[in-house]
Write an enzyme that holds these catalytic residues in place. Structure first.
Site, PDB file in Angstrom:
ATOM      1  N   ALA A 114       0.850  -1.190   0.000  1.00 45.63           N
ATOM      2  CA  ALA A 114       0.000   0.000   0.000  1.00 45.63           C
ATOM      3  C   ALA A 114       0.888   1.242   0.000  1.00 45.63           C
ATOM      4  O   ALA A 114       1.500   1.569   1.023  1.00 45.63           O
ATOM      5  CB  ALA A 114      -0.923  -0.006   1.227  1.00 45.63           C
ATOM      6  N   PRO A 127      -4.760   9.170  -1.816  1.00 47.13           N
ATOM      7  CA  PRO A 127      -5.489  10.260  -2.460  1.00 47.13           C
ATOM      8  C   PRO A 127      -4.636  11.538  -2.424  1.00 47.13           C
ATOM      9  O   PRO A 127      -4.127  11.912  -1.371  1.00 47.13           O
ATOM     10  CB  PRO A 127      -6.740  10.429  -1.578  1.00 47.13           C
ATOM     11  CG  PRO A 127      -6.861   9.147  -0.828  1.00 47.13           C
ATOM     12  CD  PRO A 127      -5.474   8.618  -0.650  1.00 47.13           C
ATOM     13  N   THR A 176      -3.536  -3.421  -4.692  1.00 46.72           N
ATOM     14  CA  THR A 176      -3.839  -4.710  -5.328  1.00 46.72           C
ATOM     15  C   THR A 176      -3.757  -5.823  -4.286  1.00 46.72           C
ATOM     16  O   THR A 176      -2.768  -5.958  -3.578  1.00 46.72           O
ATOM     17  CB  THR A 176      -2.832  -4.995  -6.466  1.00 46.72           C
ATOM     18  OG1 THR A 176      -2.916  -3.949  -7.422  1.00 46.72           O
ATOM     19  CG2 THR A 176      -3.139  -6.323  -7.130  1.00 46.72           C
ATOM     20  N   ARG A 221       9.058  -4.072 -11.253  1.00 50.00           N
ATOM     21  CA  ARG A 221       8.750  -3.477 -12.560  1.00 50.00           C
ATOM     22  C   ARG A 221       9.020  -4.416 -13.736  1.00 50.00           C
ATOM     23  O   ARG A 221       8.243  -4.430 -14.708  1.00 50.00           O
ATOM     24  CB  ARG A 221       9.505  -2.144 -12.709  1.00 50.00           C
ATOM     25  CG  ARG A 221       8.792  -1.032 -11.962  1.00 50.00           C
ATOM     26  CD  ARG A 221       9.532   0.289 -11.927  1.00 50.00           C
ATOM     27  NE  ARG A 221       8.719   1.282 -11.229  1.00 50.00           N
ATOM     28  CZ  ARG A 221       9.181   2.401 -10.704  1.00 50.00           C
ATOM     29  NH1 ARG A 221      10.473   2.689 -10.780  1.00 50.00           N
ATOM     30  NH2 ARG A 221       8.366   3.237 -10.082  1.00 50.00           N
ATOM     31  N   LEU A 247      -9.401  -6.123 -36.370  1.00 51.08           N
ATOM     32  CA  LEU A 247     -10.508  -7.086 -36.385  1.00 51.08           C
ATOM     33  C   LEU A 247     -11.873  -6.413 -36.517  1.00 51.08           C
ATOM     34  O   LEU A 247     -12.890  -7.104 -36.616  1.00 51.08           O
ATOM     35  CB  LEU A 247     -10.458  -7.937 -35.110  1.00 51.08           C
ATOM     36  CG  LEU A 247      -9.202  -8.814 -34.980  1.00 51.08           C
ATOM     37  CD1 LEU A 247      -9.173  -9.504 -33.632  1.00 51.08           C
ATOM     38  CD2 LEU A 247      -9.138  -9.840 -36.096  1.00 51.08           C
ATOM     39  N   GLY A 248     -11.909  -5.103 -36.502  1.00 49.36           N
ATOM     40  CA  GLY A 248     -13.146  -4.373 -36.777  1.00 49.36           C
ATOM     41  C   GLY A 248     -14.232  -4.617 -35.747  1.00 49.36           C
ATOM     42  O   GLY A 248     -13.936  -4.739 -34.548  1.00 49.36           O
ATOM     43  N   GLU A 254       2.562   0.801 -10.639  1.00 49.63           N
ATOM     44  CA  GLU A 254       4.008   0.640 -10.376  1.00 49.63           C
ATOM     45  C   GLU A 254       4.826   1.798 -10.955  1.00 49.63           C
ATOM     46  O   GLU A 254       5.954   1.616 -11.405  1.00 49.63           O
ATOM     47  CB  GLU A 254       4.509  -0.685 -10.942  1.00 49.63           C
ATOM     48  CG  GLU A 254       3.973  -1.900 -10.240  1.00 49.63           C
ATOM     49  CD  GLU A 254       4.618  -2.080  -8.883  1.00 49.63           C
ATOM     50  OE1 GLU A 254       3.900  -1.928  -7.890  1.00 49.63           O
ATOM     51  OE2 GLU A 254       5.822  -2.339  -8.816  1.00 49.63           O
TER      52      GLU A 254
END
Length: 422
Positions: free
Chosen positions: A141, A145, A177, A276, A374-375, A399
């Site tokens: 963690a 904010p 996560t 990373r 692939l549209g 990360e």
């Protein structure tokens, strides 16, 4: 000089088994778990737990043997653990990156403990990942904010109570996560970054291990996300959360003989040096999934990709696919180099950021191009291509964002400080 890309025998033997899990366990549940966000990929978790638990047990037993002087000698030559993990993450992310992120193991918490923890702390905090029938998760963690990628702006505090010799943590962490899996759904741990002295800036930043069940620690919510929807992303609030003094990783001393001292921050960077390249590998797994699917669909439509044809003779689609392959392989080579340096015991801060930056940008572009080629079917939920496009973007964000890592690369190459190049 010829460069050999031959895999060590042990890894070559393991990869087909990992591929089988990715293809037969993860892929079939990929769409359903994406549609039902926050549902746990229990089939994958229960299959992988005994495997990763026994790997962790062997690693801890070796550490204990070395501490007791019982191991005759360390294996000569470079290790393969980081290369092995890089290839494993790439393959599992090819299967489904959201499920891979729910892999029951110490993950970033373990990386931080391995980077700066003492042998006693490694045994105390990581043993839970090496025993028992119930899976356990670890998490880190750091983000808050108002302090996204600017880690020096962290406001969560850790204050020492000399009366009880405990640290008292207060603050809020977001985008953690596996935070809920670690704290609410297992006997896990979260490594929380907090400042012991805000006036010291980054030198005051320290990592603390917070165990599940600690009073004052609550998971406030889990995020609803654009991609990696099977992954658990939590917000955590710490309110007068007391932890033992020995739960700090590294020294509690704030060393700042001059303004350049950033010892605490270096601990965080050591964690990122290991993590990373794995983020880059995960991105490449998603990109490879999209690229292989596009090539298969084109082949079914009678469109082959020629590799010995001059560029001006290629169709637009053929040129796009070759560019996708080139971008993916360039990112993969950077990732292998970053992982290999760690296995050789060398610093890789520059290479880790280069790999993460390149892979994040490459997979974002590759998956968008796959949808484009692939549209309408690429955009539909009948195929997984649109999901891979949504899953891809996070690799350019977490990360350390692509912009932050680009700055890190530029500063290291050009010799500028963070104050000189921002």
């Amino acid at each position: 000089m010829t460069i050999s890309f031959e895999l060590p025998e042990r890894i070559a033997q393991e990869l087909p088994m990992i591929e089988a899990v990715a293809e037969n366990i993860m892929r079939p549940e990929s769409r359903a778990l994406d549609e039902r966000e926050h549902e746990r990929p229990n089939t994958f978790i229960n299959m992988m737990w005994p495997v990763v638990r026994d790997q962790q047990k062997r690693a801890l037993d070796k550490l204990a043997a070395r501490a007791e002087g019982g191991e005759a000698q360390k294996r000569s030559g470079p290790g393969i653990n980081n290369l092995r993990m890089t290839l494993t993450v790439e393959m599992l992310s090819w299967g489904d990156v959201g499920q891979y992120l729910c892999l029951p193991m110490s993950l970033l918490a373990g990386a931080a403990i391995e980077a700066v923890g003492t042998p006693e702390q490694k045994e105390r905090f990581l043993r839970r990942f090496a025993e028992g029938d119930d899976p356990v998760w670890g998490a880190m963690a750091m983000t808050e904010p108002g302090a996204g990628s600017d880690t020096s702006a962290i406001r969560t505090t850790a204050t020492l109570d000399p009366g009880t010799n405990e640290w008292v943590l207060n603050g809020e962490k977001i985008f953690c996560t596996n935070g809920k899996l670690a704290l609410d759904e297992s006997n896990g741990i979260v490594v929380v970054w907090a400042t012991v002295d805000r006036s010291a800036g980054r030198a005051g930043m320290k990592p603390f291990v917070v165990e599940a069940g600690t009073p004052g620690v609550t998971v406030e919510k889990v995020e609803i996300k654009h991609g990696i929807r099977a992954s658990d992303t939590a917000s955590i609030v710490l309110k007068d959360a007391r932890i033992p003094y020995d739960n700090i990783l590294g020294s509690a001393e704030v060393v700042r003989p001059d303004k350049r001292s950033t010892q605490g921050f270096k601990g965080a960077m050591a964690t990122f040096d290991a993590s990373r390249p794995l983020i880059a590998a995960s991105a490449i797994g998603v990109g490879r999934a999209a690229l292989e699917f596009v090539k298969a669909e084109l082949a079914e439509a009678g469109i082959e990709i020629p590799y010995n044809t001059p560029y001006h003779e290629l169709s637009a689609i053929q040129a796009d696919v070759l560019e996708m392959e080139m971008q993916l392989k360039a990112a993969w080579l950077l990732t292998l180099r970053a992982a290999s340096l760690l296995d050789h015991g060398e610093r890789n801060s520059l290479e880790a950021s280069m790999a993460k930056t390149k892979a994040g940008k490459a997979v974002t572009w590759i998956t968008q191009k796959a949808v484009e080629i692939l549209g309408p079917m690429g955009y539909s939920r009948e195929w997984l291509v649109e999901k891979w496009m949504r899953d891809a973007k996070i690799n350019d964000i977490y990360e350390g964002t692509g912009q932050i890592n680009t700055l890190i690369v530029a500063r290291r190459i050009l010799g500028y400080s963070s104050k000189e190049l921002r």
